[in-house]
Design a protein around this motif. Sequence first.
Motif, PDB file in Angstrom:
ATOM      1  N   GLY A 153      47.897  -3.103  92.279  1.00 39.06           N
ATOM      2  CA  GLY A 153      49.049  -3.430  91.464  1.00 39.06           C
ATOM      3  C   GLY A 153      50.095  -4.275  92.163  1.00 39.06           C
ATOM      4  O   GLY A 153      51.200  -4.468  91.629  1.00 39.06           O
ATOM      5  N   TYR A 154      49.803  -4.802  93.334  1.00 37.25           N
ATOM      6  CA  TYR A 154      50.789  -5.586  94.070  1.00 37.25           C
ATOM      7  C   TYR A 154      51.078  -6.908  93.348  1.00 37.25           C
ATOM      8  O   TYR A 154      50.159  -7.650  92.996  1.00 37.25           O
ATOM      9  CB  TYR A 154      50.277  -5.894  95.471  1.00 37.25           C
ATOM     10  CG  TYR A 154      50.622  -4.838  96.516  1.00 37.25           C
ATOM     11  CD1 TYR A 154      50.773  -3.509  96.164  1.00 37.25           C
ATOM     12  CD2 TYR A 154      50.788  -5.192  97.845  1.00 37.25           C
ATOM     13  CE1 TYR A 154      51.080  -2.555  97.104  1.00 37.25           C
ATOM     14  CE2 TYR A 154      51.101  -4.249  98.801  1.00 37.25           C
ATOM     15  CZ  TYR A 154      51.252  -2.930  98.424  1.00 37.25           C
ATOM     16  OH  TYR A 154      51.566  -1.977  99.361  1.00 37.25           O
ATOM     17  N   ASP A 155      52.376  -7.184  93.150  1.00 39.39           N
ATOM     18  CA  ASP A 155      52.760  -8.483  92.618  1.00 39.39           C
ATOM     19  C   ASP A 155      52.938  -9.458  93.788  1.00 39.39           C
ATOM     20  O   ASP A 155      52.737  -9.104  94.950  1.00 39.39           O
ATOM     21  CB  ASP A 155      54.022  -8.388  91.766  1.00 39.39           C
ATOM     22  CG  ASP A 155      55.224  -7.832  92.533  1.00 39.39           C
ATOM     23  OD1 ASP A 155      55.197  -7.811  93.790  1.00 39.39           O
ATOM     24  OD2 ASP A 155      56.186  -7.402  91.869  1.00 39.39           O
ATOM     25  N   ASP A 156      53.322 -10.690  93.470  1.00 38.67           N
ATOM     26  CA  ASP A 156      53.436 -11.703  94.516  1.00 38.67           C
ATOM     27  C   ASP A 156      54.471 -11.330  95.570  1.00 38.67           C
ATOM     28  O   ASP A 156      54.296 -11.627  96.757  1.00 38.67           O
ATOM     29  CB  ASP A 156      53.779 -13.058  93.897  1.00 38.67           C
ATOM     30  CG  ASP A 156      52.617 -13.635  93.095  1.00 38.67           C
ATOM     31  OD1 ASP A 156      51.487 -13.118  93.232  1.00 38.67           O
ATOM     32  OD2 ASP A 156      52.838 -14.593  92.332  1.00 38.67           O
ATOM     33  N   ALA A 157      55.548 -10.687  95.149  1.00 38.00           N
ATOM     34  CA  ALA A 157      56.580 -10.283  96.108  1.00 38.00           C
ATOM     35  C   ALA A 157      56.049  -9.235  97.070  1.00 38.00           C
ATOM     36  O   ALA A 157      56.331  -9.273  98.282  1.00 38.00           O
ATOM     37  CB  ALA A 157      57.810  -9.754  95.367  1.00 38.00           C
ATOM     38  N   ALA A 158      55.273  -8.283  96.566  1.00 36.38           N
ATOM     39  CA  ALA A 158      54.710  -7.247  97.419  1.00 36.38           C
ATOM     40  C   ALA A 158      53.694  -7.836  98.400  1.00 36.38           C
ATOM     41  O   ALA A 158      53.620  -7.429  99.562  1.00 36.38           O
ATOM     42  CB  ALA A 158      54.055  -6.158  96.573  1.00 36.38           C
ATOM     43  N   LEU A 159      52.909  -8.806  97.940  1.00 33.31           N
ATOM     44  CA  LEU A 159      51.940  -9.457  98.827  1.00 33.31           C
ATOM     45  C   LEU A 159      52.639 -10.228  99.937  1.00 33.31           C
ATOM     46  O   LEU A 159      52.077 -10.400 101.029  1.00 33.31           O
ATOM     47  CB  LEU A 159      51.041 -10.401  98.029  1.00 33.31           C
ATOM     48  CG  LEU A 159      50.055  -9.740  97.069  1.00 33.31           C
ATOM     49  CD1 LEU A 159      49.326 -10.800  96.249  1.00 33.31           C
ATOM     50  CD2 LEU A 159      49.050  -8.879  97.820  1.00 33.31           C
ATOM     51  N   ALA A 160      53.852 -10.687  99.688  1.00 37.12           N
ATOM     52  CA  ALA A 160      54.621 -11.415 100.695  1.00 37.12           C
ATOM     53  C   ALA A 160      55.398 -10.480 101.608  1.00 37.12           C
ATOM     54  O   ALA A 160      56.020 -10.932 102.571  1.00 37.12           O
ATOM     55  CB  ALA A 160      55.584 -12.388 100.016  1.00 37.12           C
TER      56      ALA A 160
END
Length: 262
Positions: free
Chosen positions: A24-31
């Motif tokens: 469920g990671y969004d782009d912010a979490a991946l960064a």
Amino acid sequence: MSTADGVIAALRTGYDRLADFVKGYDDAALAGPSAATEWDVAQVLSHLGSGAEIMLHTLQRALDEKPGAAGGDFYQSVWARWDASSRREQATGFVEWNEKLIALFESLDAEQRAALRVDLGFLPAPVDVATFGRMRLSELTHHSWDVRSAADPTATLDLEAVAELVQTEGDLSRIAKPTALDGQTAVLNVSTTEPAKEFALRLADPVGIEASTDQPDGTLTLPAEAWLRLSAGRLGPDRTPEGVELTGPFTLDTLRSVFAGY
């Protein structure tokens, strides 16, 4: 059962756990940051994804009975493609390539798990499936922790993997920095839990582990997963569980310096 069976089962469990964790990671979490200080979450997943692609290729070469390992140009092309990918592509690729690799491991029959030999190109001789799988399991297990512990400081290594990775003898010169000992030497008897293991840590040049001694210079008692994290440079003061006990001439900080991470 061959010794590869437990390794392959632990690979499946560890991969499924990390894949579910980042699903469920969004782009912010991946960064966001990981516990691998130089990498964000997506970069850790990219490292695991490119490694899975390379290991899949290596294992398939062994199954196809192709001589030797792939050339250096292959590795460079894989790494360049992953490095050029977006964070979302890296996360998606992590899922895709690790699933492919583990499915190939799982497809091996009993004879292949016992008899197949895999040429890595950088070792003196090809290795068996259990050894090849453990190399991947170590990488997956520690980098999974890098991702999970950034969100949960109490995170531990997957216990299924720990049982397959703890060794009681071997040369640790590849991962240890004896210069941190400032010329001092010592032998510590190490006792782990979950699983229970007994061995000696030889702090000298080279650093290694061997059978316990009757006259150690000190003792180290800790969970097996904490020992693995210590030896991989992942047992910082804020990530050290209760129950770690050290006696003898060195402090835990000295051991952290010897095992500074990789």
